[in-house]
Motif scaffolding. Structure first.
Motif, PDB file in Angstrom:
ATOM      1  N   VAL A  90       0.715  -1.117  -0.064  1.00 55.68           N
ATOM      2  CA  VAL A  90      -0.160  -0.078  -0.001  1.00 55.68           C
ATOM      3  C   VAL A  90       0.889   1.159  -0.113  1.00 55.68           C
ATOM      4  O   VAL A  90       2.026   1.363   0.999  1.00 55.68           O
ATOM      5  N   SER A  91       0.654   2.133  -0.801  1.00 55.88           N
ATOM      6  CA  SER A  91       1.357   3.444  -1.069  1.00 55.88           C
ATOM      7  C   SER A  91       0.498   4.566  -0.763  1.00 55.88           C
ATOM      8  O   SER A  91      -0.616   4.727  -1.551  1.00 55.88           O
ATOM      9  N   ILE A  92       0.615   5.587   0.338  1.00 51.06           N
ATOM     10  CA  ILE A  92      -0.395   6.855   0.013  1.00 51.06           C
ATOM     11  C   ILE A  92       0.495   7.768   0.518  1.00 51.06           C
ATOM     12  O   ILE A  92       1.541   7.838   1.328  1.00 51.06           O
ATOM     13  N   SER A  93      -0.028   8.970   0.096  1.00 54.20           N
ATOM     14  CA  SER A  93       0.658  10.292   0.246  1.00 54.20           C
ATOM     15  C   SER A  93      -0.280  11.197   0.650  1.00 54.20           C
ATOM     16  O   SER A  93      -1.133  11.569   0.159  1.00 54.20           O
ATOM     17  N   VAL A  94      -0.127  11.905   2.068  1.00 58.60           N
ATOM     18  CA  VAL A  94      -0.851  12.956   2.314  1.00 58.60           C
ATOM     19  C   VAL A  94      -0.397  14.143   2.382  1.00 58.60           C
ATOM     20  O   VAL A  94       0.544  14.375   2.780  1.00 58.60           O
ATOM     21  N   ARG A  95      -1.280  15.336   1.905  1.00 61.47           N
ATOM     22  CA  ARG A  95      -0.580  16.589   2.035  1.00 61.47           C
ATOM     23  C   ARG A  95      -0.805  17.144   3.235  1.00 61.47           C
ATOM     24  O   ARG A  95      -1.858  16.758   3.947  1.00 61.47           O
ATOM     25  N   LYS A  96       0.157  18.309   3.554  1.00 58.76           N
ATOM     26  CA  LYS A  96      -0.278  18.826   4.695  1.00 58.76           C
ATOM     27  C   LYS A  96      -1.401  19.740   4.616  1.00 58.76           C
ATOM     28  O   LYS A  96      -1.793  20.408   3.537  1.00 58.76           O
ATOM     29  N   GLY A  97      -1.988  19.722   5.862  1.00 65.80           N
ATOM     30  CA  GLY A  97      -3.481  20.507   5.858  1.00 65.80           C
ATOM     31  C   GLY A  97      -4.473  20.066   4.975  1.00 65.80           C
ATOM     32  O   GLY A  97      -5.468  20.762   4.618  1.00 65.80           O
TER      33      GLY A  97
END
Ligand SMILES: Nc1ncnc2c1ncn2[C@@H]1O[C@H](COP(=O)(O)OP(=O)(O)OP(=O)(O)O)[C@@H](O)[C@H]1O
Ligand SMILES: [Mg+2]
Lengths: 386, 511
Positions: B26-33
């Protein structure tokens, strides 16, 4: 190349990490560790630990002594260790069954004393024939212990009195009542203990001849072994055991499932008390023949540690009680051969118990090392590729 | 690629528990805010993925980057140092500690008495927490004990615990499952304001409309694998549901018109008091017929839980009479009531409904272990437990454990399914369902609703107690509204609108 890194951790994981063997390997590891720790203590005292440990084993009949007195052998030593083992096994089983029901029976000593005293007074001084007297002693022990246990359970179920508090109080009450009666009616003027019970009522046969050996014979031991299997069956395979464990694991859920929680609490304390009673009669009318007033048997408290060491599992307790009894029984001989005080022997027993309590920590450590090593290997493999 | 400002990146994460692959590459990327939602069926691996971000487990494979730095998060303390906080699916609070004590636990502020003896500065902490709770609109009374406050307050405490530790990344694992609709609105408002204050939020939930309301993006997990990452604004809830379950899900269950039979449950003038001798159910009377789903609506804490407990025999009744199929339950114990025909899905699955250390098979037989085929002459038959469990596991799609394994590590939704399966399997004439779909994914909810209606069609009487108005409007034949311990309205479901029910629930309208 790999196995050169962290050799200690690797060995550690290898020896103790096996999923199937772990439940045996870790306790043994703990015991070895404790023996090493105790060896350091002995070395500091300027004693030879090997000699000391040999003395320990010799004293409990597990290793031959250099010489024996007439009509004695390693077998008689062993049987007399079993004589001591019997009440310990009963007592630890008593603690275990209460544990399963989520209760802490710290009152085993009291139950032992109540049972031992009742049986001594009712049967010990009678002149009933042995075939009647001995079974009666067992029965009275069971009943007296069970009644004390039931009282503790009832106080908990009815008035929500914590069983630890009530057990401690009841321990005192029994101890002083028994002392009063012994001093007033049954005291032996020389020993200041209760008068010795008759051979007809005693659960350990004295002076039995086997070949040219002269030995004691604890008849309660057979019953204790039977109890191990009965309890194992009771806990794992019966409806009652299921309910008991449910109450111990989650009272609210047990109630929701329709289990009569209160009655199960009383019943488990009653059974626990009955086992405590059996410990009492095999102790006061078996291993000993009289009661020392104003004291409680240490065995009742040691049995808590023994039960925990055996993980409250009857078969585990069979072995843990053997181990602890062998050490404490052998320690007398050890202290005389090596010339250390009896206290040091108790210290070693203490160290073993302490280390055994660490088995959960060791399991955790093994898991942690396993993960670390796997990561290290992975990093290495990747480094190799690059 | 990595130029974009991702605060969290989890790359190629795999986590196995024995044979179970909880997360698979699983790969996820979360942006700040942003508010980043995680959606997936029960047991899809959402909690596991987030537990790794919070340092409860370490991934078997894959890497985690926080603020662009590669990190190894090996413990929750480490996560806290990285300003990551988490509110777990099942709260982790010490029941007999005060709110303040729970919040400062582990990082107690130390004050030196007489400049010498270190001691915990609870007074100072109380003040600090009071200020913090004002600032974020999370009102609590710091000196109250956890056991004395409601779940929604407990949740606030969990949130304050994160904020007190200066968390910048906030993980919420199914925060709304335990809340009432009003509390949910309030929580979503808090989430928005936290985001606007610069925090990054990861939200696990099964409720699509919540995602629609607050989330910016949404990742969908299915059986451990990442299926898709969606922009919430441009995706319909139907599409999300479809991606998650792998088929179309109908939000409204088909229902034939009911055929009422005889009265099964008859409650007359029932009064129940709580432990403090305060009346919580006041003179409630109603009847449930065979073939009827009688739904009790109400805001949490208006006596519905006690009503259910009283019928099941877990709480004594103070006055009144309860009969089931003509049997007077008043003097019967829990077991006797079960035999008389009552099955019960309780509100709190972990504390009441399950024994977490018992095996799946034993939990599935928790009410019938004493009867054949599980038990003969007091002796249990382990094989019977396993056989029985296998059937229910496949019927109810319970995932993640063998019949012999303990239920403790199972995912929340699957634990719920165990209870539902067991209680329906009892085939009792009266079934009390309290929040039966709490924590379930939409596919499983649909499944449970269908089963509930099937039981009704078989002629069972169903007493449904739910905080979810949707569930009530969807399933009920008759609706009773409880307000302040009284049943203020009873009417056929088709004569009421959701709005009207809502008004009765708030006590705005009275009969
Ligand atoms: N500690 C553990 N030991 C063994 N298996 C585990 C453990 N934790 C999780 N699992 C298994 O991993 C899978 C994923 O579980 P997880 O709790 O992450 O699901 P989830 O997506 O949060 O589901 P839910 O919506 O029901 O909460 C399940 O099959 C579960 O049984
Ligand atoms: Mg979960």
């Amino acid at each position: 190349m790999n196995h050169r890194t962290h050799p200690v951790k690797r060995a550690f994981v290898k020896v103790l990490g096996g999923r199937r063997t772990q439940s045996v390997a870790i306790p043994i590891f703990c015991i070895v560790l404790s023996l090493l720790a105790a060896a350091i203590v002995l070395l500091c005292l300027g004693k030879n630990p090997l000699q000391a440990y040999a003395g320990l084993l010799q004293g409990s009949g597990l290793f031959p002594k250099d010489s024996y007195a007439a009509h004695r052998s390693i077998l008689t030593d062993f049987i007399s260790m079993v004589d001591n083992w019997t009440p310990m096994l009963f007592a630890a089983l008593a603690v275990a069954i209460a544990n399963k029901g989520g209760l802490f029976n710290i009152g085993v000593s009291g139950q032992m004393l109540a049972a031992g005293f009742t049986a001594t007074v009712l049967i010990g001084y009678s002149d009933l024939p042995a075939v009647v007297a001995k079974p009666l002693v067992f029965v009275i022990g069971i009943v007296a212990g069970a009644l004390v246990g039931a009282l503790i359970g009832f106080l908990k179920q009815r008035f929500n009195i914590n069983e630890v508090v009530s057990s401690i109080m009841i321990n005192y009450i029994i101890q002083y009542i028994v002392s009063f009666f012994i001093y007033t009616y049954y005291v032996d003027p020389i020993s200041r203990q209760s008068r010795a019970v008759g051979a007809n009522a005693r659960l350990t046969l004295q002076q039995v001849s086997i070949g040219d050996l002269n030995t004691v014979l604890p008849i309660g031991f057979v019953l204790a072994v039977v109890c191990v299997f009965v309890l194992r069956f009771l806990m794992n395979r019966t409806k009652f055991g299921f309910e008991l464990k449910a109450v111990g694991a989650n009272k609210r859920a047990a109630r929701y499932a329709g289990i009569p929680v209160g009655s199960r609490i009383v019943l488990s304390m009653t059974i626990s008390g009955a086992l405590g009673g059996l410990a009492g009669v095999t102790y006061y009318l078996g291993y000993y023949a009289s009661i020392q007033p104003r004291t409680l048997a240490d065995m009742g408290f040691d049995s808590i540690a023994v039960a925990l060491l055996g993980n409250s599992n009857p078969v585990g307790i069979f072995f843990s009680s053997f181990l602890i009894t062998a050490i404490s029984k052998g320690s007398t001989y050890m202290s005389s051969t090596v010339g250390v005080q009896q206290e040091i022997a108790s210290l070693i027993t203490g160290i073993i118990l302490l280390f055994s309590a660490c088995s959960a920590f060791i399991r955790y450590l093994v898991e942690k090392y396993r993960v670390q090593l796997e990561e290290a290997d992975k990093a290495m493999a990747e480094g190799g590729k690059a | 690629m990595e130029q974009e400002d991702y605060i969290i990146e989890m790359r190629h994460i795999t986590k196995r528990f024995g044979a179970v692959v909880a997360n698979d590459d699983v790969s996820i990327s979360v942006r700040k805010g942003e508010i980043y939602a995680l959606l997936g069926e029960n047991g899809a691996g959402k909690s596991t993925l987030m537990s790794m971000l919070f340092g409860m487990y370490e991934p078997d494979e894959g890497e985690i980057y926080i603020r662009g730095q590669k990190v190894r998060i090996h413990s929750p303390n480490q996560a806290t140092k990285l300003n990551i906080g988490m509110v777990h699916q099942h709260f982790k609070l010490v029941q007999n500690y005060t709110i303040t004590e729970n919040i400062v636990l582990g990082i107690e502020p130390i004050r030196r008495k007489f400049g010498l003896f270190p001691c915990v500065d609870l007074k100072g902490a109380n003040e600090k927490i009071r200020a913090l709770s004002k600032a974020y609109g999370l009102e609590v009374e710091p000196t109250e004990k956890i056991e004395d406050v409601s779940v929604s307050i407990q949740q606030r405490v969990e949130i304050l615990k994160m904020l007190y530790r200066n968390a910048e990344i906030l993980i919420f694992d199914e925060p709304t499952a335990v809340l009432t609709p009003q509390e949910i609105e309030f929580l979503l408002e808090i989430l928005r304001s936290l985001r606007d204050g610069g925090k990054t939020i990861i939200l696990i939930t099964h409720k699509l409309e919540e995602i629609k309301k607050v989330a910016d993006r949404c990742a969908i997990l299915c059986r451990g694998k990442l299926v898709d990452v969606l922009d919430v604004a441009t995706t319909s809830t139907k599409k999300m549901a479809n991606l998650m379950v792998g088929r179309d899900v109908s939000f409204v269950v088909d229902k034939k018109p009911p055929k009422f039979g005889d009265v099964v449950l008859d409650v007359k003038d029932l009064c129940v008091e709580n432990r403090d001798h305060f009346d919580v159910v006041k003179h409630v009377s109603f009847q449930v017929h065979a073939g009827e789903i009688f739904a009790v609506a109400g805001v949490a804490g208006n006596g519905q839980g006690e009503l259910a407990d009283a019928i099941a025999g877990l709480t004594p009744q103070k006055a009144g009479k309860i009969t089931v199929n003509g049997t007077d339950l008043t003097n019967l114990g829990v077991r006797a009531r079960t035999k008389a025909g009552v099955s019960y899905i309780p509100e709190d699955r972990q504390a009441v409904g399950l024994i977490l250390d018992f095996s799946l098979g034993e939990n599935l037989a928790l009410k019938s272990y004493g009867d054949p085929p599980f038990c003969e002459h007091g002796v249990l038959k382990p094989d019977a437990f396993v056989e029985h469990a296998k059937g229910l596991i496949s019927d109810y799609d319970i995932r993640g454990q063998k019949p012999e394994g303990p239920v403790r590590p199972m995912s929340g939704g699957n634990q719920q399914k165990i209870i539902v399966a067991r209680e329906i399997d009892l085939e009792s004439p009266l079934m009390i369902f309290v929040q039966p779909t709490r924590g379930l994914d939409i596919g499983a909810i649909e499944n449970i609703h269908k089963r509930m209606i099937a039981e009704r069609d078989k002629g069972k009487a169903v007493l449904l107690i739910s905080l979810e108005l949707d569930e009530i409007m969807n399933c009920a034949d008759t609706i009773g509204v409880m307000y302040n311990g009284e049943m203020t309205k009873i009417a056929a479901a088709d004569t009421l609108t959701a709005n009207e029910v809502g008004e009765f629930m708030m006590g705005v309208k009275a009969q």
